[in-house]
Motif scaffolding. Structure first.
Motif, PDB file in Angstrom:
ATOM      1  N   VAL A 157       0.839  -1.196   0.000  1.00  0.00           N
ATOM      2  CA  VAL A 157       0.000   0.000   0.000  1.00  0.00           C
ATOM      3  C   VAL A 157       0.874   1.244   0.000  1.00  0.00           C
ATOM      4  O   VAL A 157       2.074   1.193   0.297  1.00  0.00           O
ATOM      5  CB  VAL A 157      -0.935   0.026   1.240  1.00  0.00           C
ATOM      6  N   SER A 158       0.263   2.375  -0.331  1.00  0.00           N
ATOM      7  CA  SER A 158       0.966   3.649  -0.229  1.00  0.00           C
ATOM      8  C   SER A 158       1.270   3.940   1.234  1.00  0.00           C
ATOM      9  O   SER A 158       0.408   3.787   2.106  1.00  0.00           O
ATOM     10  CB  SER A 158       0.103   4.772  -0.811  1.00  0.00           C
ATOM     11  N   ILE A 210      -4.145  16.609   1.920  1.00  0.00           N
ATOM     12  CA  ILE A 210      -4.848  17.885   1.778  1.00  0.00           C
ATOM     13  C   ILE A 210      -6.167  17.620   1.065  1.00  0.00           C
ATOM     14  O   ILE A 210      -6.197  17.041  -0.012  1.00  0.00           O
ATOM     15  CB  ILE A 210      -4.031  18.916   0.978  1.00  0.00           C
ATOM     16  N   VAL A 211      -7.258  18.023   1.683  1.00  0.00           N
ATOM     17  CA  VAL A 211      -8.575  17.799   1.101  1.00  0.00           C
ATOM     18  C   VAL A 211      -8.734  18.658  -0.149  1.00  0.00           C
ATOM     19  O   VAL A 211      -8.537  19.878  -0.114  1.00  0.00           O
ATOM     20  CB  VAL A 211      -9.680  18.144   2.123  1.00  0.00           C
ATOM     21  N   ASP A 249     -13.399   6.297   3.857  1.00  0.00           N
ATOM     22  CA  ASP A 249     -13.173   7.706   3.526  1.00  0.00           C
ATOM     23  C   ASP A 249     -12.283   7.846   2.293  1.00  0.00           C
ATOM     24  O   ASP A 249     -11.467   6.969   1.984  1.00  0.00           O
ATOM     25  CB  ASP A 249     -12.479   8.419   4.697  1.00  0.00           C
ATOM     26  N   GLN A 250     -12.423   8.983   1.614  1.00  0.00           N
ATOM     27  CA  GLN A 250     -11.488   9.317   0.545  1.00  0.00           C
ATOM     28  C   GLN A 250     -10.071   9.411   1.117  1.00  0.00           C
ATOM     29  O   GLN A 250      -9.877   9.744   2.295  1.00  0.00           O
ATOM     30  CB  GLN A 250     -11.871  10.654  -0.097  1.00  0.00           C
ATOM     31  N   ALA A 251      -9.076   9.120   0.301  1.00  0.00           N
ATOM     32  CA  ALA A 251      -7.697   9.077   0.772  1.00  0.00           C
ATOM     33  C   ALA A 251      -7.244  10.389   1.394  1.00  0.00           C
ATOM     34  O   ALA A 251      -6.453  10.399   2.347  1.00  0.00           O
ATOM     35  CB  ALA A 251      -6.772   8.708  -0.389  1.00  0.00           C
ATOM     36  N   ARG A 274      -7.446  12.536   8.552  1.00  0.00           N
ATOM     37  CA  ARG A 274      -7.946  13.634   9.379  1.00  0.00           C
ATOM     38  C   ARG A 274      -8.943  13.126  10.415  1.00  0.00           C
ATOM     39  O   ARG A 274      -9.218  13.819  11.385  1.00  0.00           O
ATOM     40  CB  ARG A 274      -8.584  14.702   8.495  1.00  0.00           C
ATOM     41  N   ARG A 275      -9.452  11.930  10.191  1.00  0.00           N
ATOM     42  CA  ARG A 275     -10.405  11.360  11.135  1.00  0.00           C
ATOM     43  C   ARG A 275      -9.900  10.030  11.689  1.00  0.00           C
ATOM     44  O   ARG A 275     -10.672   9.232  12.205  1.00  0.00           O
ATOM     45  CB  ARG A 275     -11.775  11.203  10.473  1.00  0.00           C
TER      46      ARG A 275
END
Length: 285
Positions: free
Chosen positions: A97-98, A104-105, A244-246, A251-252
């Motif tokens: 995985v990365s 940054i959103v 969640d999006q990457a 952030r959560r």
């Protein structure tokens, strides 16, 4: 939205670490301490140096893996493997995985200021988290971690905490009203003339959620043991939403400790899920 996950009381904390090349004063055993700034640091960024093996002594249930408080770069990759063989043959899990998803959103900054790479280099206060959950749990003895970050500008890889185990995923997710906030412990004093002076301290996140439908197995299994074995002095990793999006997920995602142990309440007559409880966390930095 996927259900919240809690990784705690992990079998990797009972493991023996070896492999790679790590500074004697910043050894792999630092991965066992709950303070993410007490790091293990490799002697170089070469892939031969930035790897390690965790021997659990016997086969244990594994599905979730985390590197916490690292300095991995945007180009890094992390390979997670689990095997019952010391030579890593016949792996039960083998995934790459990365090491550092975008942080940054998109759309959160004015046009022209957004870094198109999606990255900035200050994942403070707690540092970078790399998390992987396999599709299904396996019973394995050896966990192999291979970090590929040879171009890291620091010239080394450092990691503050390693966790490998099986996360608790409640059958029914947290109720509406879950709240995440930043805490600022900065001390403020005011002079005779009215000027304010600030003794700046690092900000840290807090999280609170309630669970209104817990089964008996959860209430007097995972939740009961979370309170008994981890308590307020232990540590856990909370992933708010694994789907969640990457650019949002970290952030959560909070590595921290519980601030209190809630009551497990028999709240209704439901045969399926009669219990309620709550979770309150403060970040460890």
């Amino acid at each position: 939205m996927a259900n919240l996950q809690i990784l705690s009381d992990v079998p990797s904390d009972l493991g023996a670490f070896s492999g790679g090349s790590w500074f004697a004063n910043l050894p792999l055993t630092n991965l066992l301490t709950q303070q993410p700034k007490q790091v293990a640091r490799s002697t170089s960024a070469a892939t031969s140096a930035t790897r390690f093996v965790c021997d659990l002594g016997q086969a244990r249930q594994l599905q979730s893996f985390a590197l916490i408080g690292s300095n991995l770069s945007a180009k890094s990759k992390v390979r997670f493997r689990v095997s019952n063989n010391a030579d890593s043959s016949a792996p039960l899990i083998d995934a790459t995985v990365s090491g550092y998803p975008p942080n940054i959103v998109f759309g959160s900054m004015p046009w022209g200021q957004f870094p198109w790479s999606g990255y900035r280099d200050d994942p403070l206060p707690a540092g970078q988290v790399t998390y992987y959950q396999a599709p299904a749990p396996v019973a394995g003895r050896y966990v192999f971690i291979d970090v590929d970050d040879a171009t890291n500008t620091a010239g080394y890889v450092q990691i503050g905490r390693f966790m490998a185990g099986a996360a608790f995923v409640p059958r029914y997710n947290m109720a509406y009203g879950a709240a995440l906030k930043w805490n600022d412990p900065t001390r403020v004093s005011t002079s005779v003339g009215g000027q304010k002076w600030f003794d700046k301290r690092p900000n840290f996140r807090g999280f609170r959620a309630s669970f209104e439908h817990a089964t008996e197995g959860e209430a007097y299994g995972a939740i009961y043991d979370l309170h008994r074995r981890v308590g307020i002095s232990g540590n856990l990793l909370m992933i708010y939403d694994p789907a969640d999006q990457a650019d949002v997920i970290l952030r959560r995602t909070i590595y921290g400790s519980m601030t209190e142990l809630s009551e497990i309440v028999t709240a209704n007559a439901s045969v399926d899920a009669p219990y309620t409880w709550s979770l309150a966390i403060e970040e460890l930095i």
